[in-house]
Design a protein around this motif. Structure first.
Motif, PDB file in Angstrom:
ATOM      1  N   SER A  81       0.849  -1.190   0.000  1.00 12.97           N
ATOM      2  CA  SER A  81       0.000   0.000   0.000  1.00 12.97           C
ATOM      3  C   SER A  81       0.881   1.235   0.000  1.00 12.97           C
ATOM      4  CB  SER A  81      -0.912   0.007   1.232  1.00 12.97           C
ATOM      5  OG  SER A  81      -0.178   0.388   2.384  1.00 12.97           O
ATOM      6  N   PRO A  82       0.310   2.405  -0.277  1.00  9.92           N
ATOM      7  CA  PRO A  82       1.101   3.640  -0.225  1.00  9.92           C
ATOM      8  C   PRO A  82       1.692   3.929   1.150  1.00  9.92           C
ATOM      9  CG  PRO A  82      -0.900   3.995  -1.485  1.00  9.92           C
ATOM     10  CD  PRO A  82      -1.031   2.640  -0.845  1.00  9.92           C
ATOM     11  N   ILE A  83       1.133   3.335   2.201  1.00 11.88           N
ATOM     12  CA  ILE A  83       1.680   3.562   3.538  1.00 11.88           C
ATOM     13  C   ILE A  83       3.124   3.060   3.609  1.00 11.88           C
ATOM     14  CG2 ILE A  83       1.465   2.958   5.974  1.00 11.88           C
ATOM     15  CD1 ILE A  83      -1.554   2.822   5.587  1.00 11.88           C
ATOM     16  N   GLY A  84       3.357   1.871   3.061  1.00  8.49           N
ATOM     17  CA  GLY A  84       4.711   1.325   3.064  1.00  8.49           C
ATOM     18  C   GLY A  84       5.636   1.991   2.076  1.00  8.49           C
ATOM     19  N   ALA A  85       5.066   2.771   1.149  1.00 11.69           N
ATOM     20  CA  ALA A  85       5.876   3.435   0.119  1.00 11.69           C
ATOM     21  C   ALA A  85       5.928   4.945   0.331  1.00 11.69           C
ATOM     22  CB  ALA A  85       5.290   3.127  -1.264  1.00 11.69           C
ATOM     23  N   ARG A  86       5.599   5.403   1.536  1.00  5.32           N
ATOM     24  CA  ARG A  86       5.475   6.855   1.734  1.00  5.32           C
ATOM     25  C   ARG A  86       6.791   7.589   1.487  1.00  5.32           C
ATOM     26  NH1 ARG A  86       4.500   4.234   6.492  1.00  5.32           N
ATOM     27  NH2 ARG A  86       6.067   4.444   8.160  1.00  5.32           N
ATOM     28  N   ALA A  87       7.922   6.974   1.813  1.00  3.69           N
ATOM     29  CA  ALA A  87       9.209   7.642   1.582  1.00  3.69           C
ATOM     30  C   ALA A  87       9.467   7.815   0.082  1.00  3.69           C
ATOM     31  CB  ALA A  87      10.335   6.845   2.232  1.00  3.69           C
ATOM     32  N   ASP A  88       9.195   6.776  -0.705  1.00  2.85           N
ATOM     33  CA  ASP A  88       9.403   6.859  -2.155  1.00  2.85           C
ATOM     34  C   ASP A  88       8.429   7.848  -2.783  1.00  2.85           C
ATOM     35  OD1 ASP A  88      11.425   4.603  -2.744  1.00  2.85           O
ATOM     36  OD2 ASP A  88       9.921   3.611  -1.508  1.00  2.85           O
ATOM     37  N   ILE A  89       7.190   7.840  -2.313  1.00  2.00           N
ATOM     38  CA  ILE A  89       6.195   8.764  -2.852  1.00  2.00           C
ATOM     39  C   ILE A  89       6.581  10.202  -2.529  1.00  2.00           C
ATOM     40  CG2 ILE A  89       3.785   9.506  -2.696  1.00  2.00           C
ATOM     41  CD1 ILE A  89       3.070   6.560  -2.141  1.00  2.00           C
ATOM     42  N   ALA A  90       7.017  10.434  -1.303  1.00  4.35           N
ATOM     43  CA  ALA A  90       7.427  11.783  -0.903  1.00  4.35           C
ATOM     44  C   ALA A  90       8.596  12.272  -1.747  1.00  4.35           C
ATOM     45  CB  ALA A  90       7.783  11.803   0.577  1.00  4.35           C
ATOM     46  N   ALA A  91       9.559  11.390  -2.021  1.00  5.98           N
ATOM     47  CA  ALA A  91      10.718  11.767  -2.833  1.00  5.98           C
ATOM     48  C   ALA A  91      10.296  12.091  -4.266  1.00  5.98           C
ATOM     49  CB  ALA A  91      11.745  10.641  -2.819  1.00  5.98           C
ATOM     50  N   ALA A  92       9.401  11.260  -4.834  1.00  2.00           N
ATOM     51  CA  ALA A  92       8.941  11.500  -6.194  1.00  2.00           C
ATOM     52  C   ALA A  92       8.141  12.795  -6.293  1.00  2.00           C
ATOM     53  CB  ALA A  92       8.095  10.320  -6.681  1.00  2.00           C
ATOM     54  N   GLN A  93       7.319  13.059  -5.277  1.00  2.00           N
ATOM     55  CA  GLN A  93       6.510  14.274  -5.292  1.00  2.00           C
ATOM     56  C   GLN A  93       7.375  15.511  -5.083  1.00  2.00           C
ATOM     57  OE1 GLN A  93       3.134  14.028  -2.730  1.00  2.00           O
ATOM     58  NE2 GLN A  93       2.349  16.049  -3.279  1.00  2.00           N
ATOM     59  N   ALA A  94       8.430  15.392  -4.273  1.00  2.00           N
ATOM     60  CA  ALA A  94       9.327  16.525  -4.074  1.00  2.00           C
ATOM     61  C   ALA A  94      10.083  16.858  -5.353  1.00  2.00           C
ATOM     62  CB  ALA A  94      10.310  16.214  -2.941  1.00  2.00           C
ATOM     63  N   ALA A  95      10.446  15.810  -6.119  1.00  2.00           N
ATOM     64  CA  ALA A  95      11.168  16.035  -7.369  1.00  2.00           C
ATOM     65  C   ALA A  95      10.268  16.610  -8.445  1.00  2.00           C
ATOM     66  CB  ALA A  95      11.788  14.720  -7.845  1.00  2.00           C
ATOM     67  N   MET A  96       8.976  16.251  -8.425  1.00  2.00           N
ATOM     68  CA  MET A  96       8.027  16.725  -9.427  1.00  2.00           C
ATOM     69  C   MET A  96       6.672  16.912  -8.757  1.00  2.00           C
ATOM     70  SD  MET A  96       7.106  15.020 -13.140  1.00  2.00           S
ATOM     71  CE  MET A  96       8.852  14.848 -13.555  1.00  2.00           C
ATOM     72  N   PRO A  97       6.411  18.088  -8.145  1.00  2.00           N
ATOM     73  CA  PRO A  97       5.186  18.304  -7.357  1.00  2.00           C
ATOM     74  C   PRO A  97       3.892  18.072  -8.124  1.00  2.00           C
ATOM     75  CG  PRO A  97       6.790  20.023  -6.921  1.00  2.00           C
ATOM     76  CD  PRO A  97       7.315  19.239  -8.080  1.00  2.00           C
TER      77      PRO A  97
END
Length: 383
Positions: free
Chosen positions: A85-101
């Motif tokens: 689930s996105p809960i376990g991927a929150r670090a990767d999601i945060a990094a991707a969103q920071a690179a491309m909001p």
């Protein structure tokens, strides 16, 4: 001993199946509790109807996923950055969103994409149960076993197209085929739903009218494919006025590039950017075909009215009006989300309605007239 290299990580697959199984358990429990005193065949009939309803909802949620640009909310498959689930991927999601909001990966888009996968897995589980129970109950009477297993095979293929949609980065041809696959799944479930309702059901429509319904369903399927091509290529706003397009009755269009099927999103087969004239051709072709579909709906509805099938006629006219209003809203209101999802819902409803009518046999099945099995099933349907 040297460690064996792992080529495939099956952990996300098992986790996704577990979540889907838990979600499928809810509808199964509901059917069992609601029909505690019913026969297994009556429960299977209820499960078929419920699975059809949930699949219709899944098609709508799939449209919502596509229209909110959430198809790559989790850019791998079947998990989300290898997590369940996105809960376990929150670090990767945060990094991707920071690179491309404003990019394809955000917290909300990841959840939308994964919820769609969970629901699709749950529907697949329900269809598996239908196939198994249909086989087990065949000794008690005629059941649509072949159709049940065909539906199971089709939902597995549909899952593969869902995976390719992600791994091939929203490849337009794959996304459009995924949409069409959902419509075929609806038709297969509706066919079983009708045949379960009454094995001795008879449709007294003239053969020519049934042939017209087959042609109408084929025309609707073609229009859905064109509509999917418009949506997956983001060509809805290529024409923002109506009834003209870009202020012209015949704007500049590039049909060759617009309908080059095997190419990346936004690109030609050569890799160059897709010209705006190609997007215009995609949009305007769908619009012109819509006129033909609306005329066909009106004509077949009038034919049904004259044959005494007034309720059916109203269904065709009502759904035609729905598609006209929602389609125009997409253009003049610049593609609002609710209108776009409603437009997909209208197309799905047309598939369900037309396939349901065609599922009714024109005569009683050979060898079943007056049999105890048919009498018992008919009695159960009225119970």
């Amino acid at each position: 001993m040297d460690a064996v290299e792992t080529w495939v990580d099956w952990t996300p697959v098992f986790r996704l199946l577990l979540v889907g199984t838990l979600l499928a358990a809810g509808p199964l429990l509901w059917v069992w509790l609601r029909h505690r005193g019913a026969t297994p065949m009556q429960r299977l009939r209820a499960l078929t109807a419920l699975t059809l309803f949930l699949t219709f909802d899944l098609v709508l949620f799939g449209a919502f996923t596509r229209l909110t640009d959430s198809g790559l909310g989790c850019p791998d498959w079947p998990g989300c950055y290898g997590a369940a689930s996105p809960i376990g991927a929150r670090a990767d999601i945060a990094a991707a969103q920071a690179a491309m909001p404003t990019g394809p990966v955000t917290w909300s888009k990841a959840w939308i994409e994964m919820i769609h996968r969970y629901l699709a897995t749950a529907v697949g589980g329900l269809i598996l149960v239908m196939a198994v129970v249909s086989t087990l109950e065949r000794r008690r009477g005629p059941t649509p076993v072949v159709w049940a297993w065909l539906t199971l095979a089709w939902v597995c293929l549909q899952g593969a197209f869902g995976a390719w949609t992600v791994t091939m980065k929203l490849f337009p041809a794959i996304v459009t085929l995924h949409l069409l696959g959902g419509m075929v799944l609806l038709a297969l479930l509706r066919w079983q739903n009708v045949r379960w309702a009454d094995p001795a059901l008879r449709d007294d429509s003239p053969p020519a009218l049934r042939a017209a319904l087959v042609g109408l369903l084929a025309l609707v399927a073609l229009q859905i494919a064109l509509g999917g091509w418009v949506s997956t290529n983001y060509a809805v706003l290529a024409c923002r006025d109506f009834p003209t397009c870009q202020g012209q009755w015949w704007p500049q269009m590039d049909f060759a590039r617009g309908f080059e099927l095997w190419r990346e999103l936004g690109q030609q087969g050569s890799g160059d950017a897709l010209p705006f004239a190609a997007l215009t051709a995609i949009h305007y072709t769908h619009r012109l075909a819509a006129y033909v579909v609306l005329l066909a709906l009106a004509a077949v509805g009038l034919w049904q009215w004259r044959c005494g099938q007034r309720e059916r006629a109203w269904w065709l006219w009502g759904l035609g009006a729905w598609q006209l209003v929602t389609g125009l809203s997409n253009v003049v209101l610049e593609w609002p989300l609710i209108a776009a999802v409603a437009h997909t819902g209208g197309a799905a409803a047309l598939v369900v309605v037309l396939s349901g009518w065609l599922a009714q046999p024109t005569r009683r099945r050979p060898g079943l007239e007056g049999s105890p099995t048919v009498a018992r099933l008919a009695a159960e349907g009225q119970a």
